[in-house]
Enzyme design. Structure first.
Site, short mmCIF file in Angstrom:
data_model
loop_
_atom_site.label_atom_id
_atom_site.label_comp_id
_atom_site.label_asym_id
_atom_site.label_seq_id
_atom_site.Cartn_x
_atom_site.Cartn_y
_atom_site.Cartn_z
N LYS A 73 0.81 -1.24 0.00
CA LYS A 73 0.00 0.00 0.00
C LYS A 73 0.83 1.28 0.00
CE LYS A 73 -3.31 -2.38 -0.48
NZ LYS A 73 -3.73 -2.44 -1.87
N TRP A 121 1.65 1.81 -8.83
CA TRP A 121 1.98 3.07 -9.52
C TRP A 121 3.42 3.01 -10.03
CZ3 TRP A 121 1.99 8.52 -6.74
CH2 TRP A 121 1.99 9.52 -7.71
N HIS A 147 7.10 -7.64 -1.73
CA HIS A 147 6.77 -6.98 -0.46
C HIS A 147 7.60 -7.59 0.67
CE1 HIS A 147 3.40 -4.84 -2.12
NE2 HIS A 147 2.60 -5.87 -2.24
N SER A 205 -5.10 2.88 3.90
CA SER A 205 -5.27 2.26 2.59
C SER A 205 -5.40 0.74 2.73
CB SER A 205 -4.06 2.60 1.72
OG SER A 205 -4.13 1.96 0.48
N TYR A 254 6.16 8.04 -1.92
CA TYR A 254 4.85 8.29 -2.53
C TYR A 254 4.58 9.79 -2.53
CZ TYR A 254 -0.25 7.81 -3.23
OH TYR A 254 -1.54 7.91 -3.71
N SER A 280 0.30 6.73 -16.61
CA SER A 280 0.42 6.20 -15.24
C SER A 280 -0.37 7.06 -14.26
CB SER A 280 1.89 6.14 -14.81
OG SER A 280 2.44 7.45 -14.76
N MET A 297 -4.89 4.62 -14.56
CA MET A 297 -4.72 3.32 -13.90
C MET A 297 -6.05 2.79 -13.38
SD MET A 297 -1.00 3.60 -12.07
CE MET A 297 -1.21 2.05 -11.21
N LYS A 327 -8.27 6.28 -3.47
CA LYS A 327 -8.26 7.75 -3.46
C LYS A 327 -7.01 8.32 -4.13
CE LYS A 327 -11.15 9.36 0.27
NZ LYS A 327 -11.18 10.12 1.53
S1 PPS Z 1 -0.46 -3.20 -2.99
O1 PPS Z 1 -1.72 -3.98 -3.15
O2 PPS Z 1 0.06 -3.35 -1.63
O3 PPS Z 1 0.54 -3.54 -3.97
O4 PPS Z 1 -0.93 -1.67 -3.13
P1 PPS Z 1 -0.05 -0.44 -3.66
O5 PPS Z 1 -0.08 -0.42 -5.12
O6 PPS Z 1 1.27 -0.45 -2.99
O7 PPS Z 1 -0.82 0.82 -3.07
C1 PPS Z 1 -2.15 1.15 -3.41
C2 PPS Z 1 -2.30 2.64 -3.15
O8 PPS Z 1 -1.64 3.37 -4.21
C3 PPS Z 1 -2.57 4.27 -4.80
N1 PPS Z 1 -2.26 4.47 -6.23
C4 PPS Z 1 -1.99 5.66 -6.77
N2 PPS Z 1 -1.87 6.88 -6.21
C5 PPS Z 1 -1.59 7.91 -7.05
N3 PPS Z 1 -1.43 7.78 -8.39
C6 PPS Z 1 -1.54 6.57 -8.99
N4 PPS Z 1 -1.38 6.47 -10.30
C7 PPS Z 1 -1.83 5.44 -8.16
N5 PPS Z 1 -2.02 4.13 -8.39
C8 PPS Z 1 -2.28 3.55 -7.21
C9 PPS Z 1 -3.90 3.58 -4.58
O9 PPS Z 1 -4.97 4.46 -4.79
C10 PPS Z 1 -3.75 3.09 -3.15
O10 PPS Z 1 -3.83 4.15 -2.21
P2 PPS Z 1 -5.19 4.63 -1.49
O11 PPS Z 1 -4.76 5.61 -0.44
O12 PPS Z 1 -5.85 3.42 -0.93
O13 PPS Z 1 -6.00 5.30 -2.56
#
Ligand code: PPS
Length: 284
Positions: A43, A48, A98, A128, A183, A217, A222, A247
């Protein structure tokens, strides 16, 4: 807590887990010098970052990311499916993990493979993951954020304690084949971060190619891309409507965590991360 599969102090998912694979990965997996590994605590922005790295490889062309699922492009090494794809692939590989530092393939440490490690405000990570894992069959449902908060501070969550994970991996931050990202910086200056990643990977993109990486991206792109938005995940894993691109903001924890919880979190953070320079953690 018996609702995870525990291995050397780390809680793993309740389904699709084999401890033999984790042992095999650590002891026998052979990392290649030309491999690129995306390592994160869950998370933190894993998907991304994968999307960005894939798009850098194709110079912004979205054909690959729109036709091949993300878990085949950069497979998670600690899953059975992911591990099989990785060991059967020839040439340079993109790998996702991870895994905490102490369970990572030993062969990495004598290789020139590159690691990109992304961190995120653990308060946002907590929120998240609470909203995500609760909608899967991968862990026991925590039922309330209050419960999940307690699990998180104790490290009784998937892949263990955020503090331990981060401490372990940040010990690598001065190595030339290790790039630490956040992030928060990625949100604040996405273009600058993509350029940094390109430099680290030895890739040069033209400005219009960089524009394409940025566009394809973006959170919205996405969210709409079935190859990364988890709409392909089968019903045996997902219990309810699962949203990965939830979000995509910084600071959402302020909408969910109480003042008392925030204070308890600050205390735990200070106790656990005391030895690290505060500027490594670019969040408020
Ligand atoms: S996982 O399942 O652990 O691999 O999840 P992970 O990809 O690490 O994290 C998911 C969170 O990343 C946000 N996310 C993004 N944020 C901004 N821009 C882009 N393009 C993007 N893609 C994924 C995603 O919304 C999750 O965060 P939260 O706070 O839940 O929205």
């Amino acid at each position: 807590m018996s609702d995870y599969n525990w291995f050397e102090g780390i809680p793993f998912r309740t389904i699709m887990f084999k401890k033999e694979i984790i042992e095999e990965i650590r002891n026998n997996f052979v990392m290649r010098d030309e491999d690129t590994v995306i390592v994160t605590y869950p998370k933190s922005g894993t998907h991304w970052l994968i999307e960005i790295v894939c798009l850098i490889q194709t110079k912004g062309n979205p054909k690959w990311i729109q036709s091949v699922p993300i878990w085949e492009r950069s497979p998670w090494i600690d899953t059975q499916l992911g591990y099989q794809i990785i060991i059967n692939k020839e040439g340079p590989r993109l790998i996702t993990s991870h895994l905490p530092f102490h369970l990572f393939p030993k062969s990495f440490f004598s290789s020139n493979a590159k690691i990109l490690y992304i961190i995120r405000n653990p308060r946002d990570v907590l929120v998240s993951s609470y909203f995500f894992w609760g909608k899967t069959n991968l862990i026991k449902n925590p039922e309330s954020l209050e419960t999940y908060f307690e699990w998180f501070l104790k490290g009784n969550v998937l892949y263990g304690s955020w503090f331990e994970h981060t401490r372990g991996w940040l010990s690598m931050r001065k190595r030339s084949n290790f790039l630490m990202l956040s992030y928060e910086d990625m949100k604040k200056d996405t273009r600058g971060t993509i350029e940094k990643i390109c430099d680290f990977l030895g890739k040069k993109l033209e400005p219009d190619e960089l524009d394409l990486v940025l566009k394809n991206s973006s959170f919205q792109s996405m969210k709409e891309n079935n190859m990364c938005n988890y709409s392909l995940i089968t019903k045996d894993i997902v219990t309810n409507s699962l949203v990965l691109m939830r979000k995509g903001t910084t600071g959402d924890w302020k909408n969910h965590i109480t003042v008392a919880q925030a204070e308890a979190f600050d205390k735990a953070f200070q106790e656990n991360m005391a030895g690290f320079p505060p500027e490594l953690f670019p969040w408020k």
